[in-house]
Design a protein around this motif. Structure first.
Motif, PDB file in Angstrom:
ATOM      1  N   ILE A  89      37.768  19.047 -15.092  1.00 20.23           N
ATOM      2  CA  ILE A  89      37.760  20.506 -15.011  1.00 20.23           C
ATOM      3  C   ILE A  89      38.331  20.917 -13.654  1.00 20.23           C
ATOM      4  N   ARG A  90      39.260  21.849 -13.675  1.00 19.15           N
ATOM      5  CA  ARG A  90      39.991  22.193 -12.451  1.00 19.15           C
ATOM      6  C   ARG A  90      39.339  23.308 -11.634  1.00 19.15           C
ATOM      7  N   ARG A  91      38.431  24.062 -12.218  1.00 26.19           N
ATOM      8  CA  ARG A  91      37.803  25.147 -11.468  1.00 26.19           C
ATOM      9  C   ARG A  91      37.083  24.606 -10.244  1.00 26.19           C
ATOM     10  N   GLY A  92      37.203  25.326  -9.140  1.00 30.72           N
ATOM     11  CA  GLY A  92      36.695  24.814  -7.879  1.00 30.72           C
ATOM     12  C   GLY A  92      35.231  25.090  -7.590  1.00 30.72           C
ATOM     13  N   GLU A  93      34.605  25.969  -8.385  1.00 29.25           N
ATOM     14  CA  GLU A  93      33.204  26.293  -8.114  1.00 29.25           C
ATOM     15  C   GLU A  93      32.333  25.052  -8.251  1.00 29.25           C
ATOM     16  N   GLU A  94      31.279  25.020  -7.465  1.00 30.30           N
ATOM     17  CA  GLU A  94      30.439  23.823  -7.360  1.00 30.30           C
ATOM     18  C   GLU A  94      29.914  23.302  -8.695  1.00 30.30           C
ATOM     19  N   PRO A  95      29.396  24.148  -9.593  1.00 25.55           N
ATOM     20  CA  PRO A  95      28.872  23.596 -10.850  1.00 25.55           C
ATOM     21  C   PRO A  95      29.917  22.853 -11.679  1.00 25.55           C
ATOM     22  N   PHE A  96      31.166  23.345 -11.652  1.00 24.68           N
ATOM     23  CA  PHE A  96      32.226  22.709 -12.431  1.00 24.68           C
ATOM     24  C   PHE A  96      32.628  21.372 -11.830  1.00 24.68           C
ATOM     25  N   GLN A  97      32.756  21.335 -10.503  1.00 21.28           N
ATOM     26  CA  GLN A  97      33.094  20.071  -9.855  1.00 21.28           C
ATOM     27  C   GLN A  97      31.931  19.083  -9.943  1.00 21.28           C
ATOM     28  N   ASP A  98      30.717  19.608  -9.879  1.00 23.81           N
ATOM     29  CA  ASP A  98      29.548  18.742 -10.058  1.00 23.81           C
ATOM     30  C   ASP A  98      29.529  18.126 -11.456  1.00 23.81           C
ATOM     31  N   ILE A 195      28.132   8.512 -24.328  1.00 20.28           N
ATOM     32  CA  ILE A 195      29.423   8.636 -23.640  1.00 20.28           C
ATOM     33  C   ILE A 195      30.324   9.620 -24.377  1.00 20.28           C
ATOM     34  N   TYR A 196      30.329   9.524 -25.692  1.00 18.37           N
ATOM     35  CA  TYR A 196      31.145  10.439 -26.483  1.00 18.37           C
ATOM     36  C   TYR A 196      30.679  11.883 -26.305  1.00 18.37           C
ATOM     37  N   GLN A 197      29.374  12.106 -26.240  1.00 18.13           N
ATOM     38  CA  GLN A 197      28.841  13.447 -26.028  1.00 18.13           C
ATOM     39  C   GLN A 197      29.202  13.988 -24.648  1.00 18.13           C
ATOM     40  N   ILE A 198      29.198  13.107 -23.648  1.00 17.22           N
ATOM     41  CA  ILE A 198      29.631  13.510 -22.299  1.00 17.22           C
ATOM     42  C   ILE A 198      31.080  13.993 -22.357  1.00 17.22           C
ATOM     43  N   ASN A 199      31.930  13.217 -23.037  1.00 17.67           N
ATOM     44  CA  ASN A 199      33.343  13.592 -23.189  1.00 17.67           C
ATOM     45  C   ASN A 199      33.470  14.972 -23.831  1.00 17.67           C
ATOM     46  N   LEU A 200      32.688  15.207 -24.884  1.00 14.75           N
ATOM     47  CA  LEU A 200      32.763  16.482 -25.602  1.00 14.75           C
ATOM     48  C   LEU A 200      32.326  17.650 -24.714  1.00 14.75           C
ATOM     49  N   ILE A 201      31.307  17.433 -23.901  1.00 17.53           N
ATOM     50  CA  ILE A 201      30.856  18.499 -22.999  1.00 17.53           C
ATOM     51  C   ILE A 201      31.967  18.855 -22.009  1.00 17.53           C
ATOM     52  N   GLN A 202      32.575  17.844 -21.391  1.00 15.21           N
ATOM     53  CA  GLN A 202      33.643  18.124 -20.431  1.00 15.21           C
ATOM     54  C   GLN A 202      34.824  18.836 -21.092  1.00 15.21           C
ATOM     55  N   ILE A 203      35.208  18.361 -22.273  1.00 13.44           N
ATOM     56  CA  ILE A 203      36.335  18.980 -22.975  1.00 13.44           C
ATOM     57  C   ILE A 203      36.006  20.432 -23.327  1.00 13.44           C
ATOM     58  N   THR A 204      34.778  20.676 -23.767  1.00 18.15           N
ATOM     59  CA  THR A 204      34.367  22.039 -24.129  1.00 18.15           C
ATOM     60  C   THR A 204      34.400  22.962 -22.921  1.00 18.15           C
ATOM     61  N   VAL A 205      33.833  22.520 -21.807  1.00 16.20           N
ATOM     62  CA  VAL A 205      33.840  23.345 -20.593  1.00 16.20           C
ATOM     63  C   VAL A 205      35.267  23.590 -20.135  1.00 16.20           C
ATOM     64  N   LYS A 206      36.091  22.558 -20.195  1.00 13.80           N
ATOM     65  CA  LYS A 206      37.490  22.700 -19.780  1.00 13.80           C
ATOM     66  C   LYS A 206      38.221  23.724 -20.653  1.00 13.80           C
ATOM     67  N   ASN A 207      37.981  23.667 -21.963  1.00 16.04           N
ATOM     68  CA  ASN A 207      38.656  24.576 -22.885  1.00 16.04           C
ATOM     69  C   ASN A 207      38.143  26.011 -22.772  1.00 16.04           C
ATOM     70  N   LYS A 208      36.850  26.178 -22.524  1.00 16.50           N
ATOM     71  CA  LYS A 208      36.243  27.506 -22.540  1.00 16.50           C
ATOM     72  C   LYS A 208      36.185  28.167 -21.164  1.00 16.50           C
ATOM     73  N   CYS A 209      36.184  27.363 -20.106  1.00 16.94           N
ATOM     74  CA  CYS A 209      35.931  27.922 -18.772  1.00 16.94           C
ATOM     75  C   CYS A 209      37.046  27.666 -17.763  1.00 16.94           C
ATOM     76  N   ASP A 210      37.966  26.763 -18.068  1.00 15.66           N
ATOM     77  CA  ASP A 210      38.897  26.324 -17.024  1.00 15.66           C
ATOM     78  C   ASP A 210      39.958  27.391 -16.747  1.00 15.66           C
ATOM     79  N   ILE A 211      40.582  27.246 -15.571  1.00 17.29           N
ATOM     80  CA  ILE A 211      41.664  28.152 -15.186  1.00 17.29           C
ATOM     81  C   ILE A 211      42.913  27.788 -15.959  1.00 17.29           C
ATOM     82  N   ASN A 212      43.843  28.737 -16.075  1.00 21.98           N
ATOM     83  CA  ASN A 212      45.100  28.486 -16.784  1.00 21.98           C
ATOM     84  C   ASN A 212      46.122  27.867 -15.851  1.00 21.98           C
TER      85      ASN A 212
END
Length: 212
Positions: A89-98, A195-212
């Motif tokens: 996830i590319r957003r710089g805010e702490e929760p996203f980088q965490d 592990i697969y669920q972790i992947n899905l969470i990251q992909i979901t956050v990236k798709n729904k919250c990430d910068i363009n």
């Protein structure tokens, strides 16, 4: 070849990120064009026929007359897998980088299970690490939920979190069964699901919250 497990869908889902993509990354250093062409072809093939790469790996193992627990092998490989751009996830805010950091950390702890499961004292300590890492990852997801999301996006993220919690509980149950019955294969499979669920969470956050 005698396979030690039936074909589980979750294993097929992990073949690409854990086995195939690191190979393509290495190829990219020497021949970027070929790596890109191969990556596109594999992605198209998997979209058309999900699990095709899994079948290819099984076919190679059969031809080599190799007996292997594929899930266990993927867990071991996960420990050395790089962080992939499609998850980060590319957003710089702490929760996203965490979330990026906690996701990598939890995957690496789960990857240690095959090497540590037969050492009871070490494995019990690892289980504590996993429980702590799961809580930290969930804390990140909860913080991200407080950001300005549409109600539908927030619901998608909530569903992902709920699935992750479900598989975390299932992992805990599997551990209890392991200490009663000694079946390590079920622990490996449950760890793979996490592990697969972790992947899905990251992909979901990236798709729904990430910068363009």
């Amino acid at each position: 070849m005698k396979m030690s497990e039936e074909r589980p869908p979750i294993t097929a889902n992990l073949i690409l990120p854990i086995l195939i993509k690191p190979i393509l990354q290495k190829l990219e250093r020497y021949n970027p064009h070929s790596a890109h062409t191969l990556r596109s072809a594999i992605a198209k093939a998997e979209t058309t026929s999900p699990g095709l790469m899994f079948e290819l790996v099984l076919s190679i193992l059969r031809r080599a007359d190799i007996t292997v627990n594929v899930t266990e092998s993927l867990l071991r490989l996960q420990g050395n897998s790089p962080e992939f751009e499609e998850y980060r996830i590319r957003r710089g805010e702490e929760p996203f980088q965490d979330l990026n950091k906690k996701s990598v950390a939890l995957r690496k702890i789960l990857a240690r299970i095959p090497d540590e499961i037969n050492d009871r004292k070490t494995f019990l300590e690892t289980i504590k690490e996993i429980a702590s890492a799961i809580k930290k990852l969930l804390d990140c997801v909860n913080e991200i939920s407080n950001y300005s999301l549409t109600s539908s996006d927030k619901q998608v993220l909530e569903n992902r979190k709920r699935d992750f919690i479900k598989y975390s509980k299932r992992f805990s149950t599997t551990l209890k069964e392991y200490f009663r019955e000694g079946q390590s294969a079920t622990v490996f499979m449950s760890a793979a699901h996490l592990i697969y669920q972790i992947n899905l969470i990251q992909i979901t956050v990236k798709n729904k919250c990430d910068i363009n």
